[in-house]
Motif scaffolding. Structure first.
Motif, PDB file in Angstrom:
ATOM      1  N   PRO A   9       0.725  -1.149   0.289  1.00  0.00           N
ATOM      2  CA  PRO A   9       0.291   0.489  -0.074  1.00  0.00           C
ATOM      3  C   PRO A   9       0.498   1.274  -0.195  1.00  0.00           C
ATOM      4  N   MET A  10       0.134   2.378  -0.986  1.00  0.00           N
ATOM      5  CA  MET A  10       1.306   3.646  -0.755  1.00  0.00           C
ATOM      6  C   MET A  10       1.057   4.340   0.619  1.00  0.00           C
ATOM      7  N   ARG A  11       2.009   5.004   0.947  1.00  0.00           N
ATOM      8  CA  ARG A  11       0.885   6.239   2.385  1.00  0.00           C
ATOM      9  C   ARG A  11      -0.016   6.766   1.743  1.00  0.00           C
ATOM     10  N   GLU A  12      -0.370   7.454   2.351  1.00  0.00           N
ATOM     11  CA  GLU A  12      -1.041   8.188   1.621  1.00  0.00           C
ATOM     12  C   GLU A  12      -0.992   9.581   1.503  1.00  0.00           C
ATOM     13  N   PRO A  13       1.112  10.222   1.660  1.00  0.00           N
ATOM     14  CA  PRO A  13       1.146  11.695   1.412  1.00  0.00           C
ATOM     15  C   PRO A  13       2.240  11.534  -0.105  1.00  0.00           C
ATOM     16  N   THR A  14       2.308   9.917  -0.223  1.00  0.00           N
ATOM     17  CA  THR A  14       3.001   9.989  -1.724  1.00  0.00           C
ATOM     18  C   THR A  14       1.284   9.910  -2.593  1.00  0.00           C
ATOM     19  N   PHE A  15       0.377   9.079  -2.564  1.00  0.00           N
ATOM     20  CA  PHE A  15      -0.897   9.039  -3.374  1.00  0.00           C
ATOM     21  C   PHE A  15      -1.012  10.499  -3.615  1.00  0.00           C
ATOM     22  N   LEU A  16      -1.231  11.451  -2.653  1.00  0.00           N
ATOM     23  CA  LEU A  16      -1.316  13.055  -2.745  1.00  0.00           C
ATOM     24  C   LEU A  16      -0.813  13.524  -3.665  1.00  0.00           C
ATOM     25  N   VAL A  17       0.652  13.406  -3.550  1.00  0.00           N
ATOM     26  CA  VAL A  17       1.651  13.795  -4.577  1.00  0.00           C
ATOM     27  C   VAL A  17       1.317  13.174  -5.776  1.00  0.00           C
ATOM     28  N   LEU A  18       1.367  12.255  -5.575  1.00  0.00           N
ATOM     29  CA  LEU A  18       1.149  11.970  -7.899  1.00  0.00           C
ATOM     30  C   LEU A  18      -0.143  11.745  -7.788  1.00  0.00           C
ATOM     31  N   THR A  19      -1.065  11.931  -7.009  1.00  0.00           N
ATOM     32  CA  THR A  19      -2.402  12.667  -7.766  1.00  0.00           C
ATOM     33  C   THR A  19      -2.166  14.345  -7.892  1.00  0.00           C
ATOM     34  N   ALA A  20      -1.557  15.132  -6.787  1.00  0.00           N
ATOM     35  CA  ALA A  20      -1.844  16.021  -7.873  1.00  0.00           C
ATOM     36  C   ALA A  20      -0.939  16.775  -8.783  1.00  0.00           C
ATOM     37  N   LEU A  21      -0.126  15.455  -9.288  1.00  0.00           N
ATOM     38  CA  LEU A  21       0.862  15.561 -10.389  1.00  0.00           C
ATOM     39  C   LEU A  21      -0.230  15.170 -11.805  1.00  0.00           C
ATOM     40  N   ALA A  22      -1.588  14.499 -10.933  1.00  0.00           N
ATOM     41  CA  ALA A  22      -1.733  13.189 -12.674  1.00  0.00           C
ATOM     42  C   ALA A  22      -2.621  14.087 -13.083  1.00  0.00           C
ATOM     43  N   ALA A  23      -2.992  15.466 -13.087  1.00  0.00           N
ATOM     44  CA  ALA A  23      -3.716  16.485 -13.923  1.00  0.00           C
ATOM     45  C   ALA A  23      -2.668  17.028 -14.762  1.00  0.00           C
ATOM     46  N   THR A  24      -1.656  17.432 -14.221  1.00  0.00           N
ATOM     47  CA  THR A  24      -0.532  18.415 -15.346  1.00  0.00           C
ATOM     48  C   THR A  24       0.559  19.169 -14.219  1.00  0.00           C
ATOM     49  N   PRO A  25       1.800  19.114 -14.936  1.00  0.00           N
ATOM     50  CA  PRO A  25       3.330  18.828 -14.147  1.00  0.00           C
ATOM     51  C   PRO A  25       3.413  20.615 -13.518  1.00  0.00           C
ATOM     52  N   GLN A  26       3.668  20.244 -12.005  1.00  0.00           N
ATOM     53  CA  GLN A  26       3.170  21.315 -11.046  1.00  0.00           C
ATOM     54  C   GLN A  26       4.759  21.880 -10.183  1.00  0.00           C
ATOM     55  N   HIS A  27       4.867  22.837  -9.781  1.00  0.00           N
ATOM     56  CA  HIS A  27       6.186  23.191  -8.704  1.00  0.00           C
ATOM     57  C   HIS A  27       5.497  22.648  -7.534  1.00  0.00           C
ATOM     58  N   GLY A  28       7.074  22.809  -6.606  1.00  0.00           N
ATOM     59  CA  GLY A  28       6.950  22.582  -5.443  1.00  0.00           C
ATOM     60  C   GLY A  28       5.488  22.545  -4.544  1.00  0.00           C
ATOM     61  N   TYR A  29       5.972  23.871  -4.212  1.00  0.00           N
ATOM     62  CA  TYR A  29       4.665  25.119  -3.717  1.00  0.00           C
ATOM     63  C   TYR A  29       3.111  24.823  -4.047  1.00  0.00           C
ATOM     64  N   ALA A  30       2.609  24.498  -5.284  1.00  0.00           N
ATOM     65  CA  ALA A  30       2.031  24.386  -5.887  1.00  0.00           C
ATOM     66  C   ALA A  30       0.967  22.920  -5.591  1.00  0.00           C
ATOM     67  N   VAL A  31       2.018  21.755  -5.628  1.00  0.00           N
ATOM     68  CA  VAL A  31       1.591  20.921  -5.133  1.00  0.00           C
ATOM     69  C   VAL A  31       1.379  21.112  -3.998  1.00  0.00           C
ATOM     70  N   ILE A  32       1.891  21.316  -3.108  1.00  0.00           N
ATOM     71  CA  ILE A  32       1.562  21.643  -1.693  1.00  0.00           C
ATOM     72  C   ILE A  32       0.076  22.358  -1.575  1.00  0.00           C
ATOM     73  N   GLU A  33      -0.008  23.332  -2.326  1.00  0.00           N
ATOM     74  CA  GLU A  33      -1.894  23.957  -1.838  1.00  0.00           C
ATOM     75  C   GLU A  33      -2.196  22.525  -2.946  1.00  0.00           C
ATOM     76  N   ASP A  34      -2.001  22.262  -3.625  1.00  0.00           N
ATOM     77  CA  ASP A  34      -3.328  21.088  -4.511  1.00  0.00           C
ATOM     78  C   ASP A  34      -3.279  19.902  -3.213  1.00  0.00           C
ATOM     79  N   VAL A  35      -2.588  19.774  -1.940  1.00  0.00           N
ATOM     80  CA  VAL A  35      -3.078  18.361  -1.764  1.00  0.00           C
ATOM     81  C   VAL A  35      -4.074  18.967  -0.104  1.00  0.00           C
ATOM     82  N   ALA A  36      -3.604  20.474  -0.205  1.00  0.00           N
ATOM     83  CA  ALA A  36      -4.310  21.276   0.968  1.00  0.00           C
ATOM     84  C   ALA A  36      -5.277  20.892   0.113  1.00  0.00           C
TER      85      ALA A  36
END
Length: 118
Positions: A9-36
Motif C-alpha cells: 500500500p502507498m502512503r497517503e502523502p505519496t498518493f496525494l502527491v502523485l494525484t496532484a501531478l496526475a492533472a498537470t505538471p506542477q512545482h513544489g509549492y503548487a503541489v502543497i496547495e493542491d494537496v491541501a
C-alpha cells in the motif's frame, strides 16, 4: 512469496502527491496547495517533507522533471508523472476502491442484519 511494489500500500502523502501531478505538471509549492485543497485542509505537506518525497519519487521513476524556470531569482522546478507513475497511481487507486467497496458491503450487510451504524 515475492512482493511487488504494487502489492505494498502507498502512503497517503505519496498518493496525494502523485494525484496532484496526475492533472498537470506542477512545482513544489503548487503541489502543497493542491494537496491541501484536495483534502479540504486535512493534509498539509511541509516543504521539507514534500521535497524529500519528490526526490524519492524521482529515484523510483514515478515522476520526472518537466521543466525549470527562474522566478524572482529562484529556480522553480516543475514535476510530472512518468508512465510508471501513472500506472502505479492507477493500481493504488484501484486497490483503495476495492478496499472501500469491501468495507461498504460489510457495513450494508451489518445494517441489513439489524446492526447499527451509530
Amino acid at each position: 512469496m515475492v512482493l511487488r511494489v504494487t502489492d505494498v500500500p502507498m502512503r497517503e502523502p505519496t498518493f496525494l502527491v502523485l494525484t496532484a501531478l496526475a492533472a498537470t505538471p506542477q512545482h513544489g509549492y503548487a503541489v502543497i496547495e493542491d494537496v491541501a485543497k484536495m483534502t479540504e485542509g486535512r493534509v498539509r505537506l511541509r516543504a521539507g517533507t514534500l521535497y524529500a518525497a519528490l526526490d524519492r519519487l524521482r529515484t523510483e521513476g514515478l515522476i520526472e522533471v518537466d521543466r525549470e524556470e527562474v522566478v524572482q531569482s529562484r529556480l522553480r522546478r516543475y514535476y510530472r508523472l512518468t508512465g510508471l507513475g501513472e500506472r502505479r497511481l492507477a493500481d493504488e487507486s484501484a486497490r483503495l476502491r476495492r478496499q472501500a467497496t469491501l468495507a461498504d458491503g460489510r457495513l450494508r450487510a451489518r445494517h441489513d442484519l439489524g446492526g447499527s451504524l451509530a
